[in-house]
Design a protein around this motif. Structure first.
Motif, short mmCIF file in Angstrom:
data_model
loop_
_atom_site.label_atom_id
_atom_site.label_comp_id
_atom_site.label_asym_id
_atom_site.label_seq_id
_atom_site.Cartn_x
_atom_site.Cartn_y
_atom_site.Cartn_z
N VAL A 164 58.99 45.14 33.57
CA VAL A 164 58.96 44.43 32.83
C VAL A 164 57.43 44.34 31.94
N ALA A 165 56.49 44.73 32.61
CA ALA A 165 55.05 44.67 31.91
C ALA A 165 54.77 45.42 31.36
N GLY A 166 55.46 47.17 31.05
CA GLY A 166 55.23 48.17 30.92
C GLY A 166 56.03 48.59 29.81
N ASN A 167 56.89 46.98 29.68
CA ASN A 167 58.50 47.60 28.90
C ASN A 167 57.96 46.90 26.90
N ALA A 168 57.72 48.10 25.92
CA ALA A 168 57.88 47.45 24.98
C ALA A 168 58.36 46.77 24.27
N GLU A 169 59.76 46.61 24.57
CA GLU A 169 60.67 46.26 23.97
C GLU A 169 61.08 45.01 24.31
N VAL A 170 60.99 44.09 24.81
CA VAL A 170 60.50 42.61 25.17
C VAL A 170 59.81 42.15 24.74
N PRO A 171 59.66 40.92 24.59
CA PRO A 171 58.76 39.63 24.34
C PRO A 171 57.70 40.42 25.12
N LEU A 172 56.54 39.82 24.01
CA LEU A 172 55.34 39.67 24.29
C LEU A 172 55.22 38.66 26.38
N ILE A 173 55.37 37.88 25.55
CA ILE A 173 55.35 36.03 26.19
C ILE A 173 56.08 37.23 27.57
N TYR A 174 56.98 37.94 28.21
CA TYR A 174 57.70 38.07 28.91
C TYR A 174 57.25 38.97 30.11
N ARG A 175 56.08 39.83 29.21
CA ARG A 175 55.34 40.99 29.61
C ARG A 175 54.17 40.74 29.86
N GLN A 176 53.35 39.32 30.00
CA GLN A 176 52.63 38.87 29.89
C GLN A 176 53.19 37.79 31.34
N VAL A 177 53.97 37.41 31.32
CA VAL A 177 54.54 36.53 32.23
C VAL A 177 54.63 37.60 33.77
N ALA A 178 55.61 39.00 33.77
CA ALA A 178 56.03 39.73 34.55
C ALA A 178 54.12 40.21 35.29
N SER A 179 53.01 40.35 34.43
CA SER A 179 51.64 40.66 35.29
C SER A 179 50.92 39.58 35.38
N PHE A 180 50.99 38.78 34.97
CA PHE A 180 50.76 36.85 35.72
C PHE A 180 51.29 37.38 37.35
N LYS A 181 53.33 37.51 37.17
CA LYS A 181 53.59 37.71 38.66
C LYS A 181 53.03 38.53 39.44
N SER A 182 53.11 39.87 39.01
CA SER A 182 52.13 40.97 39.76
C SER A 182 51.15 40.62 40.81
N LEU A 183 50.40 40.49 39.26
CA LEU A 183 49.06 40.11 40.28
C LEU A 183 48.75 38.86 40.94
N ILE A 184 49.05 38.24 41.24
CA ILE A 184 49.39 37.42 42.16
C ILE A 184 49.79 37.60 44.14
N LEU A 185 51.00 38.28 43.59
CA LEU A 185 52.01 39.01 44.22
C LEU A 185 50.56 39.89 44.97
N GLN A 186 50.03 40.72 44.28
CA GLN A 186 49.24 42.11 44.59
C GLN A 186 47.36 41.01 45.07
N SER A 187 47.44 39.44 45.25
CA SER A 187 46.48 38.84 46.32
C SER A 187 45.73 39.47 47.21
N ASN A 188 46.66 40.35 47.85
CA ASN A 188 46.47 40.52 49.07
C ASN A 188 45.63 42.21 49.55
N SER A 189 46.70 42.64 47.91
CA SER A 189 46.77 44.34 48.45
C SER A 189 45.34 45.15 47.26
N MET A 190 45.33 45.19 46.43
CA MET A 190 45.38 44.57 45.25
C MET A 190 43.38 44.32 45.50
N ASP A 191 42.40 45.15 44.37
CA ASP A 191 40.28 44.95 44.51
C ASP A 191 40.65 43.70 43.94
#
Length: 224
Positions: free
Chosen positions: A117-144
């Protein structure tokens, strides 16, 4: 009015009538075509609305059926099998699927679902931002930590609806890095922001107290 004037008026009226009929015979097809086009456009719009409503209802029914399972893994798999014919519908479906995958312990799959979703330019910007935010939260223990910081900083900018939530995550990263002063300053900034919700304001206050800070008095924010 004299008989002569009356006769002239009748003649003029007849001429105007004949001229009108002539115009209708010559150009009447244009008016008819315009009327047909208007009616056809209205009918198509109604048909399109009905189709969109039917698609939304079908997607909703499919998601409800997928969510009916009591098993986390089965629920995540069922949602992953649902498809949507619209980009926005697919984005909503992806959020639900990612949530189910996360609950089932399928963190990597959930991250991939959100990133689609975050990388899909066809969806509204707010959807992409929410997807990015949730993705970062999920990677709190695995991402630098620095990569996560960069991701949240990209969302903590004016105009982004998730700005203050991203600021909260940045403050938590400051705590994680042992920079208490920076965290306290950021939490205070959150509390002072005119757009802060009461829930976020309370969390910031609690965090500051837990860190040993002395929060400055702020006005109570509205729920939101």
């Amino acid at each position: 009015m004299s008989d002569t004037d009356s006769f002239i008026e009748e003649v003029n009226e007849e001429v105007r009538r004949d001229r009108l009929y002539g115009y209708l015979r010559k150009y009447g097809w244009i008016a008819a075509l315009a009327i047909i086009s208007i009616v056809a456009a209205a009918a198509y719009n109604e048909y399109r609305k009905d189709q969109e409503t039917a698609k939304a209802q079908a997607l909703g029914d499919a998601m409800l059926a997928a969510l009916s399972s009591n098993d986390d893994v089965a629920r995540a798999g069922a949602l992953a099998d649902v498809t949507s014919e619209t980009e926005q519908g697919a984005a909503v479906l992806a959020f639900m699927t990612a949530g189910a995958q996360a609950e089932a312990g399928q963190t990597e799959e959930a991250v991939q679902t959100l990133q689609s979703v975050a990388g899909n330019a066809e969806v509204p910007l707010i959807y992409r931002q929410v997807a990015s935010f949730k993705s970062l939260i999920l990677q709190s223990n695995s991402m630098d930590a620095e990569l996560r910081r960069a991701g949240f900083e990209a969302l903590a900018v004016p105009g982004v609806r998730l700005r203050l939530l991203a600021e909260e995550q940045l403050a938590l990263l400051d705590v994680e890095a042992g920079d208490t002063d920076a965290a306290l300053e950021r939490f205070q900034t959150i509390m002072d922001d005119a757009e802060v919700t009461s829930g976020l304001q309370r969390r910031a206050l609690q965090a500051m107290v837990a860190l040993g800070g002395a929060p400055q008095a702020t006005e109570t924010a509205e729920d939101g």
